[in-house]
Design a protein around this motif. Structure first.
Motif, PDB file in Angstrom:
ATOM      1  N   VAL A  62      41.235  84.362  80.028  1.00 56.93           N
ATOM      2  CA  VAL A  62      39.819  84.704  78.468  1.00 56.93           C
ATOM      3  C   VAL A  62      40.387  86.075  77.726  1.00 56.93           C
ATOM      4  CG1 VAL A  62      37.640  83.150  79.236  1.00 56.93           C
ATOM      5  CG2 VAL A  62      38.244  85.919  80.186  1.00 56.93           C
ATOM      6  N   TYR A  81      48.069  85.654  73.231  1.00 57.42           N
ATOM      7  CA  TYR A  81      47.583  86.865  73.259  1.00 57.42           C
ATOM      8  C   TYR A  81      47.635  88.187  73.283  1.00 57.42           C
ATOM      9  CZ  TYR A  81      45.219  83.195  77.016  1.00 57.42           C
ATOM     10  OH  TYR A  81      44.651  81.710  78.193  1.00 57.42           O
ATOM     11  N   ARG A  88      40.330  84.890  69.775  1.00 56.81           N
ATOM     12  CA  ARG A  88      39.103  84.777  69.693  1.00 56.81           C
ATOM     13  C   ARG A  88      39.016  83.334  69.484  1.00 56.81           C
ATOM     14  NH1 ARG A  88      39.031  87.794  65.765  1.00 56.81           N
ATOM     15  NH2 ARG A  88      39.630  86.555  63.858  1.00 56.81           N
ATOM     16  N   ARG A  91      38.519  82.288  72.862  1.00 55.74           N
ATOM     17  CA  ARG A  91      37.685  83.123  74.141  1.00 55.74           C
ATOM     18  C   ARG A  91      36.612  81.819  73.062  1.00 55.74           C
ATOM     19  NH1 ARG A  91      38.766  89.044  73.595  1.00 55.74           N
ATOM     20  NH2 ARG A  91      39.948  89.216  75.519  1.00 55.74           N
ATOM     21  N   ASP A  92      36.086  80.859  72.220  1.00 58.18           N
ATOM     22  CA  ASP A  92      35.053  80.336  71.592  1.00 58.18           C
ATOM     23  C   ASP A  92      35.391  78.726  72.180  1.00 58.18           C
ATOM     24  OD1 ASP A  92      34.397  81.943  69.811  1.00 58.18           O
ATOM     25  OD2 ASP A  92      36.180  80.992  68.055  1.00 58.18           O
TER      26      ASP A  92
END
Length: 257
Positions: A62, A81, A88, A91-92
């Protein structure tokens, strides 16, 4: 012993971790050359002694930790990363639940579940709250939608935290010792919630010391020690027929109690 990769899986999996190496602040590697492929709908149980790197894998996925080397691909797309946009996007699709519930104490259970989709995803309040009601019912808390965290037991708070993670509609749910802070009599209600998610086909990576539970729900078990994957396989194989001396030692100790 090095990492173990199942033949014929590389590069084709829903989640593909290849050669992942992570260190804290330039110190010794916490993860060393970890490779693991996860198919959609699989439940992976990550086991091993404290400090073996289990939680580090979840935190790296994450983006809470940055890999020093290696790659993570999700549905065939590489996660960068170093890129905010790529992170983003990842992380969705990942949602993580920690040992500590981290609920907003000044918000009801309903608001705790609804706030991220409303603020982060910019979705309408009415739509999100309708889904939050459904999610709280899904984790057995339909009657607690208006309760504040200090009015809930530890097990109920952890179930709100799971509902909050599900509100983001993740492809993969990461569970990091979610029962470790609970009183023993409250563990069962959280495990029942995870069992239900497994039956629904949710892809999960679970770090846990609840070995009987891991044996029950995991598609595969991954044993880590000193930052490396030592052995991986079906639960019955890992627990009943460990191949490596280190896993034999680990299982003999934990299953003795």
């Amino acid at each position: 012993m090095g990492t173990q990769q199942e033949p014929g899986r590389m590069g084709l999996a829903f989640l593909s971790i290849q050669g992942l190496t992570v260190s804290y602040g330039g110190k010794a590697d916490v993860l060393r050359d970890v490779s693991l492929d996860v198919e959609r709908g699989e439940v992976i149980g990550l086991i091993g002694p404290s400090g073996s790197g289990k939680s580090t894998i979840l935190r790296t996925l994450v983006g809470l930790l940055k890999p020093r080397d290696g790659t993570v691909s999700l549905d065939g797309k590489l996660v960068d990363y170093t890129s905010r946009a790529s992170l983003r996007g990842a992380r969705d699709r990942f949602a993580i639940v920690f040992q500590q519930y981290n609920l907003f104490q000044n918000m009801t259970a309903l608001r705790n579940v609804a706030i991220a989709p409303t603020l982060v995803k910019k979705r309408t309040k009415n739509e999100v709250e309708a889904e939050a009601h459904a999610l709280l019912a899904r984790v057995g808390l339909a009657e607690k939608v208006n309760a504040y965290p200090d009015e809930l037991s530890g097990g109920q708070q952890q179930r709100v935290a799971i509902a909050r993670a599900l509100a983001l509609k993740p492809d993969i749910l990461l569970l990091d010792e979610v029962t470790a802070a609970l009183d023993p009599e409250l563990v069962g209600e959280v495990l029942d919630t995870i069992r239900a998610l497994q039956r629904e086909g949710m892809t999960m990576l679970i770090v846990s010391h609840e070995m009987a539970f891991i044996r029950e729900v995991a598609s595969r078990v991954v044993f880590l020690d000193q930052g490396s994957i030592i052995e991986t396989g079906p639960p019955a194989e890992v627990f009943d027929h460990p191949r490596s001396p280190r896993l034999k030692e680990f299982t003999s100790r934990i299953l003795r109690h």
